[in-house]
Design a protein around this motif. Structure first.
Motif, PDB file in Angstrom:
ATOM      1  N   ALA A 191      -3.242   3.488  -3.991  1.00 14.63           N
ATOM      2  CA  ALA A 191      -3.011   2.049  -3.859  1.00 14.63           C
ATOM      3  C   ALA A 191      -4.134   1.289  -4.555  1.00 14.63           C
ATOM      4  N   THR A 192      -3.765   0.220  -5.220  1.00 18.02           N
ATOM      5  CA  THR A 192      -4.740  -0.591  -5.944  1.00 18.02           C
ATOM      6  C   THR A 192      -4.668  -2.032  -5.468  1.00 18.02           C
TER       7      THR A 192
ATOM      8  N   THR B  61      -4.775  -3.459  -2.629  1.00 20.83           N
ATOM      9  CA  THR B  61      -3.984  -3.805  -1.442  1.00 20.83           C
ATOM     10  C   THR B  61      -4.861  -4.000  -0.208  1.00 20.83           C
TER      11      THR B  61
ATOM     12  N   ARG C 113       0.835  -1.191   0.000  1.00 19.39           N
ATOM     13  CA  ARG C 113       0.000   0.000   0.000  1.00 19.39           C
ATOM     14  C   ARG C 113       0.878   1.253   0.000  1.00 19.39           C
TER      15      ARG C 113
ATOM     16  N   TYR D 279       4.109   1.506  -0.807  1.00 21.75           N
ATOM     17  CA  TYR D 279       4.892   1.599  -2.039  1.00 21.75           C
ATOM     18  C   TYR D 279       4.052   2.200  -3.174  1.00 21.75           C
ATOM     19  N   MET D 280       2.820   1.723  -3.305  1.00 22.86           N
ATOM     20  CA  MET D 280       1.984   2.186  -4.422  1.00 22.86           C
ATOM     21  C   MET D 280       1.596   3.645  -4.256  1.00 22.86           C
TER      22      MET D 280
ATOM     23  N   THR E 116       4.520   5.744  -5.131  1.00 19.55           N
ATOM     24  CA  THR E 116       4.888   5.690  -6.554  1.00 19.55           C
ATOM     25  C   THR E 116       3.808   6.250  -7.468  1.00 19.55           C
ATOM     26  N   PHE E 117       2.550   5.882  -7.179  1.00 20.12           N
ATOM     27  CA  PHE E 117       1.465   6.222  -8.100  1.00 20.12           C
ATOM     28  C   PHE E 117       0.453   7.205  -7.522  1.00 20.12           C
TER      29      PHE E 117
END
Length: 559
Positions: A498-499, A501, A488, A490-491, A494-495
């Motif tokens: 979160a997808t 998770t 969660r 990390y995403m 980065t983005f």
């Protein structure tokens, strides 16, 4: 030859008896695994053996349990696997043991000899080449085709498993070889001594030459130091060189946490990375300088590197170095003997002593954490550390708490075990079960701590039945944040979002109680008291904490 079973009846000895007799003669006490059709000869033989069997509920957890047993006791872990699906299910657990250098003997059954290869297809559990499946997660693989070859093959496998670089060794025995009557005498004794793996003399001499001229030597201590039982030699060398020491997650405990030269385990902190980069000679022992230990490959050493490791594929794999292939214990003993006082007198970190540099660096680490909103996380980890007895062994799954533990956990007189080798989920609880039962078999205090997140807990939740069945003294801390917390974070970093998770999960307290295991749910501020109560209880118990933790970070940037 015949043997008398516990019921008094006389039975014909078979290949399975040779397996368990050889293992017992080599010093094995405990076997992990799950029975299977082609492996029944092994399990029948266990009924005539002093070996203690621990039946897990999933083969991968059996592998983790054998791994934890070995790490906690210093003994060889033994794993029995059935053919095909059973063997394949264990591979992720064996990847962790292989990556971390845990000595294990894996005895896998196989279809009857007449079915091997292409001679007969369609047999239950049949694989085209089962050994090939294990090739990436074991030091070597053997197929035993005759019962008379079992003792020597297992003895050779044991020798290989305990020789540095240590690791799991795979032995396959077909169903008919396990079951057919034999006339081979009972195994009376077996000997498996590790191969000698000393450093080359000229390389030690060259390393001493570099270190004698070094003004700013520093040391990275990896898991090889612990596996080589070289903690005393590491301390002596660091003091002779007046060199700061940082431990990797695998090396946690190899160097005294509060020593004036200790950078502890903050390998993911940029300030510590800068000290290592500034060293004119960096000694790397039992570590590949891989992703975590190089601060995610951001570390750029400006000096020369001396790298010591038993695994030749590790040497210079990430950085040019004076590579010394040797067991870390033997290499550090040789280096310690060759280093004479006062090599560390000239150590000078730009006008400061190494001790001052270490103190200032750790102060920068603390200040950096102070600048991030991490009071919850720091108190949570401190409360756990305060509750855990100094000599207790701990087992950590891949969870945010473990990522904190990699950097901030002082193992004191205990030992820190985590799944940092391969990084698979589900390690903590089954490894702790194996560790606890192993310590109990040695007559030592058996209470251990397992730490996992709610996501990783679901990988090993069935082992509550194993812990209950064997009354394993494991306190399992489940940090429930409603999903895969690390992914969660990390995403989002980065983005921006979160997808997939987030997770539906059970009521862990009620689920544990359904297995007959006491459990309680507490607020994060009460985790310490809950753990102390769990440590004082008998058998397994579970503590669940609902809390959303964050990582310190971003660790690879200078904040």
């Amino acid at each position: 030859m015949t043997a008398t079973s516990t019921t008094g009846s006389t039975v014909q000895r078979n290949g399975g008896d040779l397996v368990v007799e050889t293992l017992a003669a080599l010093g094995a006490k405990t076997v992990f695994g799950i029975p299977g059709q082609h492996a029944l000869g092994l399990f029948d033989a266990l009924s005539r053996s002093p070996l203690h069997f621990i039946s897990s509920r999933v083969e991968n957890n059996s592998a983790f349990a054998a791994d934890g047993y070995s790490r906690a006791t210093g003994e060889v872990g033994v794993l029995f696997l059935s053919t095909g699906p059973g063997a394949l299910t264990a591979l992720a657990g064996l990847q962790e043991a292989y990556a971390t250098g845990v000595p294990m003997i894996v005895v896998a059954s196989q279809i009857p000899l007449e079915g091997l290869g292409a001679r007969r297809k369609g047999m239950l559990h049949q694989l085209d080449d089962q050994k090939a499946s294990a090739a990436n997660v074991s030091k070597s693989q053997r197929l035993i085709q005759h019962a008379s070859g079992i003792p020597s093959a297992i003895q050779d496998a044991w020798t290989e498993a305990v020789s540095s670089p240590q690791g799991p060794v795979w032995v396959e025995v077909p169903q008919n070889v396990l079951l057919d009557p034999i006339f081979v005498p009972a195994v009376e004794d077996a000997l498996a001594e590790p191969f000698d793996n000393p450093p080359r003399v000229e390389l030690i001499r060259e390393a001493v030459k570099w270190l004698s001229a070094a003004e700013r030597p520093a040391i990275v201590a990896g898991g090889g130091v612990r596996r080589g039982h070289a903690e005393a030699q590491l301390l002596s060398i660091a003091q002779k060189l007046n060199a700061p020491v940082v431990c990797t997650p695998g090396g946690n405990g190899a160097f005294p946490w509060n020593h004036e030269l200790s950078l502890q385990s903050w390998v993911e902190d940029r300030h510590v990375t800068e000290v290592l980069e500034d060293a004119d000679v960096l000694v790397v022992i039992g570590s590949s300088l891989g992703e975590v230990s190089s601060n995610y490959f951001t570390m750029e050493p400006r000096g020369r590197i001396i790298q010591i490791d038993a695994e030749p594929r590790v040497l210079e794999s990430n950085r040019p170095a004076l590579g010394i292939r040797a067991d870390s214990g033997q290499a550090l003993s040789a280096l310690d003997e060759a280093l004479l006082e006062p090599h560390g007198e000239q150590a000078n970190w730009h006008g400061a002593t190494p001790q001052v540099t270490v103190k200032e660096t750790l102060a920068k680490v603390v200040a950096r954490l102070d600048g991030q909103d991490l009071s919850l996380e720091r108190k949570f980890m401190a409360d756990i550390r305060d509750a855990v007895p100094a000599d207790m062994q701990t087992f950590w799954d891949m969870t945010i708490s473990a990522y904190w533990g990699w950097s901030c956990w002082d193992s004191m007189a205990g030992e820190f075990h985590s799944a940092q080798g391969a990084g698979g989920l589900g390690y903590g609880f089954p490894a702790a079960i194996g560790g606890s039962l192993g310590l109990e078999s040695q007559g030592k205090p058996a209470r251990v701590l397992a730490v996992a997140g709610d996501g990783s807990s679901m990988y090993s939740i069935s082992e509550l039945a194993t812990a209950k069945q064997h009354n394993a003294a494991v306190t399992w801390l489940i940090v429930d944040d409603g999903g895969y917390g690390i992914l969660r974070e990390y995403m989002i970093d980065t983005f921006g979002k979160a997808t997939h998770t987030e997770l539906a999960r059970p009521d862990f307290v009620k689920l544990a109680e359904a297995f007959g295991v006491p459990a309680q749910r507490v607020a994060p501020e009460n985790v310490g008291e809950a753990l102390k109560a769990g440590f004082a209880a008998d058998g397994p118990n579970v503590v669940v904490v609902d809390v959303l933790l964050k990582m310190f970070g971003p660790t690879h940037l200078n904040l």
